[in-house]
Design a protein around this motif. Structure first.
Motif, PDB file in Angstrom:
ATOM      1  N   ILE A 458      11.987  17.821  11.339  1.00 59.01           N
ATOM      2  CA  ILE A 458      11.138  17.777  10.147  1.00 59.01           C
ATOM      3  C   ILE A 458      11.710  18.724   9.106  1.00 59.01           C
ATOM      4  O   ILE A 458      11.881  19.922   9.362  1.00 59.01           O
ATOM      5  CB  ILE A 458       9.689  18.170  10.490  1.00 59.01           C
ATOM      6  N   LYS A 459      12.013  18.205   7.935  1.00 56.88           N
ATOM      7  CA  LYS A 459      12.549  19.003   6.835  1.00 56.88           C
ATOM      8  C   LYS A 459      11.741  18.730   5.571  1.00 56.88           C
ATOM      9  O   LYS A 459      11.171  17.649   5.403  1.00 56.88           O
ATOM     10  CB  LYS A 459      14.025  18.672   6.591  1.00 56.88           C
ATOM     11  N   ILE A 460      11.716  19.719   4.677  1.00 55.84           N
ATOM     12  CA  ILE A 460      11.045  19.554   3.387  1.00 55.84           C
ATOM     13  C   ILE A 460      12.049  18.981   2.409  1.00 55.84           C
ATOM     14  O   ILE A 460      13.112  19.562   2.166  1.00 55.84           O
ATOM     15  CB  ILE A 460      10.497  20.899   2.867  1.00 55.84           C
ATOM     16  N   ARG A 461      11.734  17.835   1.835  1.00 49.70           N
ATOM     17  CA  ARG A 461      12.645  17.168   0.902  1.00 49.70           C
ATOM     18  C   ARG A 461      11.915  16.791  -0.404  1.00 49.70           C
ATOM     19  O   ARG A 461      10.725  16.428  -0.365  1.00 49.70           O
ATOM     20  CB  ARG A 461      13.229  15.907   1.535  1.00 49.70           C
ATOM     21  N   PRO A 462      12.622  16.847  -1.541  1.00 51.25           N
ATOM     22  CA  PRO A 462      12.028  16.406  -2.822  1.00 51.25           C
ATOM     23  C   PRO A 462      12.023  14.877  -2.876  1.00 51.25           C
ATOM     24  O   PRO A 462      13.076  14.247  -2.978  1.00 51.25           O
ATOM     25  CB  PRO A 462      12.966  17.001  -3.871  1.00 51.25           C
ATOM     26  N   MET A 463      10.858  14.298  -2.783  1.00 49.11           N
ATOM     27  CA  MET A 463      10.727  12.842  -2.691  1.00 49.11           C
ATOM     28  C   MET A 463      10.097  12.259  -3.957  1.00 49.11           C
ATOM     29  O   MET A 463       9.255  12.899  -4.599  1.00 49.11           O
ATOM     30  CB  MET A 463       9.885  12.451  -1.475  1.00 49.11           C
ATOM     31  N   MET A 464      10.498  11.056  -4.277  1.00 46.57           N
ATOM     32  CA  MET A 464       9.901  10.337  -5.407  1.00 46.57           C
ATOM     33  C   MET A 464       9.596   8.905  -4.971  1.00 46.57           C
ATOM     34  O   MET A 464      10.418   8.244  -4.347  1.00 46.57           O
ATOM     35  CB  MET A 464      10.857  10.282  -6.615  1.00 46.57           C
ATOM     36  N   TYR A 465       8.382   8.453  -5.303  1.00 45.63           N
ATOM     37  CA  TYR A 465       8.042   7.047  -5.082  1.00 45.63           C
ATOM     38  C   TYR A 465       8.626   6.217  -6.227  1.00 45.63           C
ATOM     39  O   TYR A 465       8.551   6.601  -7.397  1.00 45.63           O
ATOM     40  CB  TYR A 465       6.531   6.846  -5.027  1.00 45.63           C
ATOM     41  N   LEU A 466       9.203   5.068  -5.884  1.00 51.15           N
ATOM     42  CA  LEU A 466       9.707   4.116  -6.861  1.00 51.15           C
ATOM     43  C   LEU A 466       8.875   2.842  -6.784  1.00 51.15           C
ATOM     44  O   LEU A 466       8.444   2.434  -5.705  1.00 51.15           O
ATOM     45  CB  LEU A 466      11.173   3.762  -6.593  1.00 51.15           C
ATOM     46  N   ALA A 467       8.658   2.213  -7.924  1.00 52.04           N
ATOM     47  CA  ALA A 467       7.913   0.955  -7.969  1.00 52.04           C
ATOM     48  C   ALA A 467       8.674  -0.038  -8.833  1.00 52.04           C
ATOM     49  O   ALA A 467       9.091   0.300  -9.943  1.00 52.04           O
ATOM     50  CB  ALA A 467       6.515   1.176  -8.531  1.00 52.04           C
ATOM     51  N   LEU A 468       8.869  -1.228  -8.324  1.00 53.09           N
ATOM     52  CA  LEU A 468       9.476  -2.300  -9.104  1.00 53.09           C
ATOM     53  C   LEU A 468       8.459  -3.419  -9.277  1.00 53.09           C
ATOM     54  O   LEU A 468       8.072  -4.071  -8.305  1.00 53.09           O
ATOM     55  CB  LEU A 468      10.730  -2.855  -8.423  1.00 53.09           C
ATOM     56  N   SER A 469       8.005  -3.628 -10.513  1.00 53.27           N
ATOM     57  CA  SER A 469       7.189  -4.803 -10.809  1.00 53.27           C
ATOM     58  C   SER A 469       8.128  -5.915 -11.263  1.00 53.27           C
ATOM     59  O   SER A 469       9.053  -5.676 -12.044  1.00 53.27           O
ATOM     60  CB  SER A 469       6.161  -4.490 -11.898  1.00 53.27           C
ATOM     61  N   TYR A 470       7.894  -7.122 -10.768  1.00 53.19           N
ATOM     62  CA  TYR A 470       8.817  -8.219 -11.053  1.00 53.19           C
ATOM     63  C   TYR A 470       8.047  -9.523 -11.216  1.00 53.19           C
ATOM     64  O   TYR A 470       6.904  -9.667 -10.763  1.00 53.19           O
ATOM     65  CB  TYR A 470       9.865  -8.352  -9.945  1.00 53.19           C
ATOM     66  N   ASP A 471       8.692 -10.462 -11.879  1.00 54.02           N
ATOM     67  CA  ASP A 471       8.118 -11.792 -12.105  1.00 54.02           C
ATOM     68  C   ASP A 471       8.498 -12.673 -10.917  1.00 54.02           C
ATOM     69  O   ASP A 471       9.661 -13.062 -10.779  1.00 54.02           O
ATOM     70  CB  ASP A 471       8.644 -12.369 -13.410  1.00 54.02           C
ATOM     71  N   HIS A 472       7.515 -12.977 -10.076  1.00 54.71           N
ATOM     72  CA  HIS A 472       7.779 -13.709  -8.836  1.00 54.71           C
ATOM     73  C   HIS A 472       8.174 -15.159  -9.096  1.00 54.71           C
ATOM     74  O   HIS A 472       8.609 -15.862  -8.184  1.00 54.71           O
ATOM     75  CB  HIS A 472       6.537 -13.661  -7.943  1.00 54.71           C
ATOM     76  N   ARG A 473       8.059 -15.616 -10.356  1.00 53.34           N
ATOM     77  CA  ARG A 473       8.467 -16.991 -10.663  1.00 53.34           C
ATOM     78  C   ARG A 473       9.976 -17.163 -10.491  1.00 53.34           C
ATOM     79  O   ARG A 473      10.441 -18.254 -10.129  1.00 53.34           O
ATOM     80  CB  ARG A 473       8.063 -17.357 -12.096  1.00 53.34           C
ATOM     81  N   ILE A 474      10.747 -16.108 -10.766  1.00 52.27           N
ATOM     82  CA  ILE A 474      12.200 -16.243 -10.638  1.00 52.27           C
ATOM     83  C   ILE A 474      12.799 -15.184  -9.706  1.00 52.27           C
ATOM     84  O   ILE A 474      13.952 -15.313  -9.304  1.00 52.27           O
ATOM     85  CB  ILE A 474      12.919 -16.171 -12.005  1.00 52.27           C
ATOM     86  N   VAL A 475      12.041 -14.143  -9.370  1.00 54.04           N
ATOM     87  CA  VAL A 475      12.552 -13.114  -8.463  1.00 54.04           C
ATOM     88  C   VAL A 475      11.803 -13.231  -7.139  1.00 54.04           C
ATOM     89  O   VAL A 475      10.584 -13.063  -7.089  1.00 54.04           O
ATOM     90  CB  VAL A 475      12.358 -11.702  -9.044  1.00 54.04           C
ATOM     91  N   ASP A 476      12.527 -13.530  -6.077  1.00 59.35           N
ATOM     92  CA  ASP A 476      11.917 -13.610  -4.755  1.00 59.35           C
ATOM     93  C   ASP A 476      11.740 -12.208  -4.176  1.00 59.35           C
ATOM     94  O   ASP A 476      12.362 -11.235  -4.631  1.00 59.35           O
ATOM     95  CB  ASP A 476      12.782 -14.452  -3.816  1.00 59.35           C
ATOM     96  N   GLY A 477      10.917 -12.118  -3.135  1.00 60.91           N
ATOM     97  CA  GLY A 477      10.674 -10.828  -2.506  1.00 60.91           C
ATOM     98  C   GLY A 477      11.945 -10.177  -1.995  1.00 60.91           C
ATOM     99  O   GLY A 477      12.138  -8.963  -2.120  1.00 60.91           O
ATOM    100  N   LYS A 478      12.836 -10.990  -1.424  1.00 61.89           N
ATOM    101  CA  LYS A 478      14.094 -10.455  -0.916  1.00 61.89           C
ATOM    102  C   LYS A 478      14.905  -9.794  -2.030  1.00 61.89           C
ATOM    103  O   LYS A 478      15.446  -8.691  -1.866  1.00 61.89           O
ATOM    104  CB  LYS A 478      14.921 -11.573  -0.275  1.00 61.89           C
ATOM    105  N   GLY A 479      14.995 -10.458  -3.186  1.00 62.57           N
ATOM    106  CA  GLY A 479      15.739  -9.898  -4.311  1.00 62.57           C
ATOM    107  C   GLY A 479      15.123  -8.612  -4.824  1.00 62.57           C
ATOM    108  O   GLY A 479      15.838  -7.654  -5.145  1.00 62.57           O
ATOM    109  N   ALA A 480      13.782  -8.568  -4.908  1.00 62.07           N
ATOM    110  CA  ALA A 480      13.100  -7.374  -5.402  1.00 62.07           C
ATOM    111  C   ALA A 480      13.331  -6.191  -4.470  1.00 62.07           C
ATOM    112  O   ALA A 480      13.627  -5.071  -4.916  1.00 62.07           O
ATOM    113  CB  ALA A 480      11.608  -7.660  -5.557  1.00 62.07           C
TER     114      ALA A 480
END
Length: 501
Positions: A458-480
């Protein structure tokens, strides 16, 4: 004296238009800025105002004629109708020109507002009638749906008349005020009242664009089902297209709220403050709602260990600033990481146009920036071709212009992907909303120390959450998911950015 009426600038790449409707006929008296005719292009409908008061002479381009930019439309016999064109002049108002007999009058016109911006609202007058002004001193400020525009004095003199008071909506060729210059400038009558704007004509008395009438007839829509955006509520072709896209019922619904406001107790009402939304805020509200209504928007999340990126930044930030004259921030790392990921998952950098998908072989990166007026998204063009230093300089320059309200409309157009950093406000996690017509937006968040399991410890690390919003009409879940993983990998090992991996 005869004044020529010519075709105005029609917009980028538009070279010709069709004369749709003449509102005046030869012999009619016209006032300055009164609408003479309407032109239609393949993109917009353009109204042509009168450049002077007088009598309409010859109509050179009849209805149905196709004309090019700067083509002659008609002529006006100047002065013939000037007296009747301004019936609202009072004795006190007439005193100003008399007092300024030793000088001359200079009109203050609406400056260039930018491509596709056809009107603005006068938000603030910094000067009053009778005030002495220097050349280039700020007279007033206009608000458009994109930016705020300051209007400088075209000459030194005295402000003798305010034609468009605060709150007035003016078109791109309107007159705002009159300055008196020369020897008589100081003697201009300060008591001249600001000219009141002409009362808006009821939408029922306004002739709609011919193409709009035709389209409404073909679609079976009535005029009250379409919200007009033209002068005095005139329904334009694009208004009908919007109504058809949204559905006649939605178009006829009152704006901005679907339900009426609930009754407010008198005690509460007395403590409320009602402020009209700025043009920018109205546009933000409309675009965000359109984004929800149009795209099939989903959000996927991941987290990134910022240890290596923070260490690299700490090691080189002083040297970087000394050499390039700009601070090394995290945004250049994220911009570079996104550019690399977009090459692997190009659909996130694409957009839908009808039944086509348009893939962009370049990255125009939008960087969301908060300003006192609202959120704006200046665009850094060809970010994928830029170095860390060039990206940081561009972000710093665009950010300053955004905060100062100096961004032009062109600087906020054409983005292919957007990054929004809610972490600067302390956001730990959020779902960013798409910036149409883009198909992806990355949300950055606050960097926070958290306990992480690293190689069984267990180590203390500087973490950041990332979020990608995408248009599912042309971007599939795998691509996102793949896109977000590639961004994570690049930030956790920033040497990959240098190796183009």
């Amino acid at each position: 004296m005869s004044i020529e009426v010519r075709v105005p600038t029609l917009g980028e790449s538009v070279t010709e238009a069709t004369v749709a409707t003449w509102f005046k006929k030869p012999g009619d008296t016209v006032a300055v800025d009164e609408m003479l005719c309407e032109l239609e292009t393949d993109k917009v409908t353009v109204e042509v105002p009168s450049p002077a008061a007088g009598t309409l002479g010859e109509i050179v381009a009849a209805e149905g004629d196709t004309v090019g930019v700067d083509a002659l439309l008609a002529t006006i016999a100047e002065g013939a109708g000037a007296d009747t064109a301004k019936p609202a002049a009072t004795d006190s108002a007439e005193a100003a020109p008399a007092a300024a007999a030793g000088g001359k009058s200079v009109d203050v016109m609406v400056p260039t507002l930018g491509e596709s911006v056809t009107e603005a609202t006068v938000s603030t007058w910094f000067k009053s009638v009778g005030d002495t002004v220097a050349q280039d001193e700020m007279l007033c400020e206009l608000e458009t749906d994109k930016v705020s525009v300051e209007v400088p004095a075209p000459a030194a003199g005295t402000l003798t008349e305010i034609v468009a008071p605060e709150g007035t909506t003016v078109d791109a060729t309107a007159k705002l005020a009159v300055l008196s210059t020369g020897d008589g400038a100081a003697a201009a009558a300060p008591a001249a009242p600001a000219a009141a704007p002409a009362p808006a004509t009821s939408g029922k008395d306004v002739e709609n664009a011919p193409s709009a009438n035709k389209m409404m007839a073909e679609a079976g829509l009535s005029a009250d089902q379409v919200q007009g955006s033209g002068r005095d509520g005139r329904v334009m072709k694009e208004d009908v297209q919007k109504a058809l896209a949204a559905g006649a019922t939605a178009a006829a619904a009152p704006a901005p709220a679907a339900a009426p406001r609930a009754p407010v107790p008198a005690d509460d009402a007395a403590r409320e403050e009602r402020v009209k939304m700025t043009k920018l805020r109205q546009t933000i509200a409309k675009r965000l709602k359109d984004s929800q209504n149009t795209a099939a928007m989903l959000t996927t999340y991941n987290e990134v260990d910022m240890t290596e990126t923070m260490a690299l930044r700490k090691e080189y930030k002083d040297l970087f600033e000394k050499k390039h004259g700009v601070r090394l921030g995290f945004m250049s790392f994220f911009t570079k990481a996104c550019c690399h990921a977009l090459k692997e998952v190009p659909e996130v950098n694409a957009e839908i146009d009808g039944t086509d998908i348009v893939y962009k072989n370049f990255v125009h990166m939008g960087i969301a920036a908060g300003t006192p007026q609202g959120l704006v998204v200046p665009v850094i063009r060809d970010a994928d071709q830029m170095s860390f230093a060039e990206i940081e300089k561009a972000i710093a320059e665009k950010g300053k212009r955004a905060r100062d309200g100096k961004l032009s409309m062109a600087e906020m157009q054409g983005g292919t992907f957007t990054i929004s950093n809610g972490g600067v406000y302390g956001s730990l996690m959020s779902s960013p909303i798409l910036n149409p017509p883009q198909s992806g937006i990355l949300g950055m968040h606050k960097i926070q120390d958290r306990p992480m399991v690293i190689n069984g410890e267990i180590k203390i690390r500087p973490m950041m959450y990332l979020a990608l919003s995408y248009d599912h009409r042309i971007v599939d879940g795998k691509g996102a998911v793949t896109f977000l993983v590639r961004v994570k990998e690049a930030l956790e090992d920033p040497r990959r950015l240098l190796m183009d991996l």
